[in-house]
Design an enzyme around this catalytic site. Sequence first.
Site, short mmCIF file in Angstrom:
data_model
loop_
_atom_site.label_atom_id
_atom_site.label_comp_id
_atom_site.label_asym_id
_atom_site.label_seq_id
_atom_site.Cartn_x
_atom_site.Cartn_y
_atom_site.Cartn_z
N SER A 289 11.39 17.46 -22.83
CA SER A 289 9.92 17.49 -22.87
C SER A 289 9.38 18.84 -23.32
O SER A 289 9.98 19.89 -23.05
CB SER A 289 9.39 17.19 -21.45
OG SER A 289 8.02 17.49 -21.36
N TYR B 67 4.31 17.34 -27.14
CA TYR B 67 2.91 17.14 -26.79
C TYR B 67 2.14 17.98 -27.80
O TYR B 67 2.39 19.19 -27.94
CB TYR B 67 2.60 17.64 -25.37
CG TYR B 67 2.85 16.61 -24.29
CD1 TYR B 67 2.29 15.34 -24.37
CD2 TYR B 67 3.61 16.93 -23.17
CE1 TYR B 67 2.50 14.41 -23.38
CE2 TYR B 67 3.81 16.00 -22.16
CZ TYR B 67 3.26 14.74 -22.27
OH TYR B 67 3.45 13.82 -21.28
N THR C 111 4.50 12.15 -28.13
CA THR C 111 3.85 11.32 -27.10
C THR C 111 2.36 11.25 -27.39
O THR C 111 1.68 12.28 -27.43
CB THR C 111 4.12 11.89 -25.70
OG1 THR C 111 5.53 11.92 -25.50
CG2 THR C 111 3.45 11.05 -24.62
N LYS D 229 5.70 7.85 -29.12
CA LYS D 229 5.92 7.32 -27.77
C LYS D 229 4.57 6.99 -27.13
O LYS D 229 3.66 7.80 -27.16
CB LYS D 229 6.64 8.36 -26.91
CG LYS D 229 6.78 7.97 -25.44
CD LYS D 229 7.72 8.90 -24.70
CE LYS D 229 7.93 8.49 -23.26
NZ LYS D 229 6.87 8.93 -22.35
N HIS E 208 3.96 5.08 -20.23
CA HIS E 208 4.17 6.37 -19.58
C HIS E 208 4.53 6.19 -18.10
O HIS E 208 4.12 6.95 -17.23
CB HIS E 208 2.89 7.22 -19.71
CG HIS E 208 3.12 8.69 -19.86
ND1 HIS E 208 2.89 9.38 -21.01
CD2 HIS E 208 3.56 9.63 -18.98
CE1 HIS E 208 3.14 10.67 -20.83
NE2 HIS E 208 3.56 10.85 -19.60
C1 LIG Z 1 7.53 13.02 -13.16
C2 LIG Z 1 7.35 12.48 -14.54
C3 LIG Z 1 7.09 13.36 -15.59
C4 LIG Z 1 6.95 12.88 -16.89
N1 LIG Z 1 6.78 13.77 -17.93
C5 LIG Z 1 6.67 13.30 -19.20
C6 LIG Z 1 6.58 14.21 -20.29
O1 LIG Z 1 6.62 15.43 -20.13
N2 LIG Z 1 6.45 13.68 -21.53
C7 LIG Z 1 6.42 12.32 -21.76
O2 LIG Z 1 6.30 11.89 -22.90
N3 LIG Z 1 6.54 11.44 -20.74
C8 LIG Z 1 6.68 11.89 -19.47
N4 LIG Z 1 6.85 11.01 -18.46
C9 LIG Z 1 6.98 9.55 -18.75
C10 LIG Z 1 8.45 9.18 -19.02
O3 LIG Z 1 8.89 9.73 -20.24
C11 LIG Z 1 8.67 7.65 -19.11
O4 LIG Z 1 7.76 7.11 -20.04
C12 LIG Z 1 8.52 6.92 -17.77
O5 LIG Z 1 9.05 7.71 -16.71
C13 LIG Z 1 9.27 5.60 -17.84
O6 LIG Z 1 9.10 4.85 -16.67
P1 LIG Z 1 10.17 4.82 -15.47
O7 LIG Z 1 10.00 6.11 -14.71
O8 LIG Z 1 9.78 3.63 -14.67
O9 LIG Z 1 11.55 4.69 -16.07
C14 LIG Z 1 7.02 11.48 -17.14
C15 LIG Z 1 7.29 10.60 -16.08
C16 LIG Z 1 7.47 11.09 -14.80
C17 LIG Z 1 7.83 10.12 -13.69
#
Ligand SMILES: Cc1cc2nc3c(=O)[nH]c(=O)nc-3n(C[C@H](O)[C@H](O)[C@H](O)COP(=O)(O)O)c2cc1C
Length: 363
Positions: free
Chosen positions: A117, A139, A165, A237, A261
């Site tokens: 990330s 981002y 994203t 994404k 997300h």
């Molecule tokens: C704590 C946390 C932080 C996240 N940070 C980002 C991020 O920095 N960039 C991003 O594109 N998605 C981020 N996401 C979304 C994840 O990439 C992903 O889309 C999502 O966790 C998928 O669902 P799942 O947790 O049920 O597998 C984050 C999700 C969580 C839970």
Amino acid sequence: MSPLPPLTIIPAHLQTVADYEQQSSQHLAESTWHYLQGGAMHELSVQENQIQFQDIRLIPRHLNDFSQSNTRVNLFGMDYPHPIFLAPIGHQALFHSQAEQATALAAELMQSNFVLSTLSNTHMEALNKENPYKWFQLYWQANREKSLALIQLAEQHNYKAIVITIDAPHTGIRDRERKIFFQLPNEMPHPHASVDLEIGNLAADEHPIFQGLMKVAPKWEDIEWLMGNTKLPVILKGVLHPADAKKAVECGISGLIVSNHGGRVLDTTIPPLIALQKIRAVVPVSYPLLLDGGIRRGSDIFKAIALGASAVLIGRPYIYGLATAGALGVAHVLKILKEEFEVTMALMGTTTLQEINHDFINQ
Ligand SMILES: Cc1cc2nc3c(=O)[nH]c(=O)nc-3n(C[C@H](O)[C@H](O)[C@H](O)COP(=O)(O)O)c2cc1C
């Protein structure tokens, strides 16, 4: 109660992602736990992301020859031994002292792609340059030059693709985090970008959102400009609407991650698995579509592929592994899902990913 230190060996009772979920809650501060588990508003999408898989029924076939079978997938010119990748998750120092280093190590070991990330606590140059299993997630950085600088750094450090994203130009309204006044620790390093974008001062009659963060959010022209300045595959994404998917194909985007997300940005979106089917219907046959959100079992991976995914990403599940036992925990979570997926393929009578299709789903 203060959190337990991470484990250094894996106890026998950790056999499923659900076991890891429960175990990891003991290794995290309560506020971090809510940050990880929570989502936008009523968290209906967080829940529905898992229910979407539970609602689907499988129709197995039998008596196939499995002697040549495998779980391989080829994406953007690279072969992967299995289709389970690690989604970008920011601030991993919250979950384990080795943060993204531990996750990347486990991913390399398991030959699973890790998407680092923009909001990582580890600099992209700190990960093993020789490891080909890594992509960088961007981002948008308020302007083209800053965004391109990050992409160029990723190119120099051997990242194999750029994931942009696009579903979070503004953070979601997360009631749970607001109630506990969740804040990232002040001293937490973010070597690529600051957590808050600079938007300048607003005039009294300006909208704080529209003329604030939305003013510096990327547009299609910006994405096209970035693509013109990198040789790496660019993947978007957070796409859920078929019209956006069509537009992405027209613009030459290499692939999409169909995602809400993890339910953290906008509540009550269309479930990603439904969006996947609508999007698959409007893009070219072999166009790469990855899916994330709610995957907790190998059978979920099978269902995603049957309904049009080329590969999947997991988010929270590998963080449960990270919090429980660092790199060892992440690798074990991947191993569990990989084995569950293989068993599902065997019981479904499918010998390769190419054979998995809609005919195996009762809908
Ligand atoms: C704590 C946390 C932080 C996240 N940070 C980002 C991020 O920095 N960039 C991003 O594109 N998605 C981020 N996401 C979304 C994840 O990439 C992903 O889309 C999502 O966790 C998928 O669902 P799942 O947790 O049920 O597998 C984050 C999700 C969580 C839970």
